[in-house]
Design an enzyme around this catalytic site. Structure first.
Site, PDB file in Angstrom:
ATOM      1  N   SER A  34      -5.013 122.809  10.891  1.00 32.16           N
ATOM      2  CA  SER A  34      -4.736 121.393  10.713  1.00 32.16           C
ATOM      3  C   SER A  34      -4.622 120.743  12.082  1.00 32.16           C
ATOM      4  O   SER A  34      -4.287 121.409  13.071  1.00 32.16           O
ATOM      5  CB  SER A  34      -3.415 121.205   9.951  1.00 32.16           C
ATOM      6  OG  SER A  34      -2.985 119.857   9.977  1.00 32.16           O
ATOM      7  N   TYR A  90       5.459 122.968   8.924  1.00 34.93           N
ATOM      8  CA  TYR A  90       4.018 122.934   8.667  1.00 34.93           C
ATOM      9  C   TYR A  90       3.243 123.064   9.980  1.00 34.93           C
ATOM     10  O   TYR A  90       2.302 123.862  10.094  1.00 34.93           O
ATOM     11  CB  TYR A  90       3.663 121.627   7.960  1.00 34.93           C
ATOM     12  CG  TYR A  90       2.198 121.459   7.657  1.00 34.93           C
ATOM     13  CD1 TYR A  90       1.588 122.164   6.629  1.00 34.93           C
ATOM     14  CD2 TYR A  90       1.411 120.574   8.392  1.00 34.93           C
ATOM     15  CE1 TYR A  90       0.239 122.011   6.348  1.00 34.93           C
ATOM     16  CE2 TYR A  90       0.067 120.401   8.116  1.00 34.93           C
ATOM     17  CZ  TYR A  90      -0.513 121.121   7.090  1.00 34.93           C
ATOM     18  OH  TYR A  90      -1.850 120.960   6.818  1.00 34.93           O
TER      19      TYR A  90
END
Length: 282
Positions: free
Chosen positions: A159, A172
């Site tokens: 990501s 995350y």
């Protein structure tokens, strides 16, 4: 590969795609199948322990398979919890036993959640790392021994949050940052083997992981029950290209570059699908 292998540059290849029931995983599975690969689609298809939005269902996984078959491709489906080391090892073994080898692995399974660091519970932290980072490790460790033909392609979906700090997404960001270090290390370990290992880092993607009330509220905390329309301009302002989110097919295109001949000389690399966000990084 044989003379009667399916048409396409990946004809005769076997691919595993995790997180394949919807979103990016679905787009990747369809793209690989269109190019002739036999794709093994894996997903949890069960409620998540900590994700603040509904995860994919068995119906979603069935729909991915239907779409691939409608495209003329070949696929198989399986339920898989990437947090379960033994289950992942068994799944890879089954694929290899049925096909002879594993040629392509794309690890797309992942979750997102949010909270300030001081409000992250042990369970939230552990589940995020177990799914996004340890789950990727389980898949790599299980698939690599079956990449035995002198040709292999590994692509892990990280990501843009794995390339920078992200407020309220520390767990995350940490998990996705870890994926990059893990895969770069694998690339070096297998650099002489004909196996490449790379990472794709998407920005916001038009999938259910992004489009749900919990994530909308993170970016529009001043609104009651914000909608997709409400947050679109806010997401666009986050992007130098002023595009709020990219389609999952854009991520599949990046994966496609890495798994074919165009990626033959590329390993240990991060490809950002970042709508210009990379331009702000060193």
């Amino acid at each position: 590969m044989t003379d009667d292998a399916p048409s396409g540059d990946l004809g005769g290849r076997t691919a595993i795609v995790t997180g394949a029931a919807r979103g990016q995983g679905r787009a990747i599975g369809r793209a690989l199948a269109r190019r002739g690969a036999t794709v093994w689609l894996a997903d949890l298809c069960a409620p998540g322990d900590t994700a603040p939005y509904p995860l994919a269902t068995e119906d979603d996984l069935t729909e991915t398979a239907r779409l691939i078959e409608a495209d003329g491709g070949t696929c198989h489906t399986g339920l898989l919890d990437v947090r379960d080391s033994a289950a992942v090892t068994a799944f890879a073994g089954t694929v290899a036993a049925r096909t002879g080898s594993i040629d392509i692995l794309v690890t797309s399974a992942g979750i997102v959640g949010f909270a300030p660091v001081t409000e992250l519970s042990d369970t939230m932290w552990a589940d995020m790392l177990a799914t996004n980072l340890t789950g990727t490790f389980h898949c790599l460790r299980a698939a690599l021994p079956h990449m035995t033909t002198g040709w292999g392609r590994i692509v892990a979906i990280s990501s843009m949050s794995g390339r920078q700090g992200t407020p309220n997404l520390a767990h995350y960001s940490a998990s996705k940052w870890g994926v990059i270090g893990l895969v770069k290390s694998v690339a070096l370990e297998y650099a002489e083997s004909g196996i490449t290992a790379n990472i794709v880092c998407p920005t916001n993607v038009d999938t259910p992981m992004l489009h749900n009330p919990a994530l909308y509220s993170l970016f529009a905390p001043d609104l009651d029950n914000p909608s997709r329309h409400d947050v679109e301009e806010r997401y666009a302002r986050m992007s130098p290209m002023r595009i709020p989110w990219c389609p999952p097919e854009a991520v599949a295109d990046a994966v496609g570059h890495l798994v074919g001949e165009t990626g033959r000389y590329v390993t240990g690399t991060v490809i950002d699908v970042g709508l210009g966000g990379t331009a702000r990084m060193p």
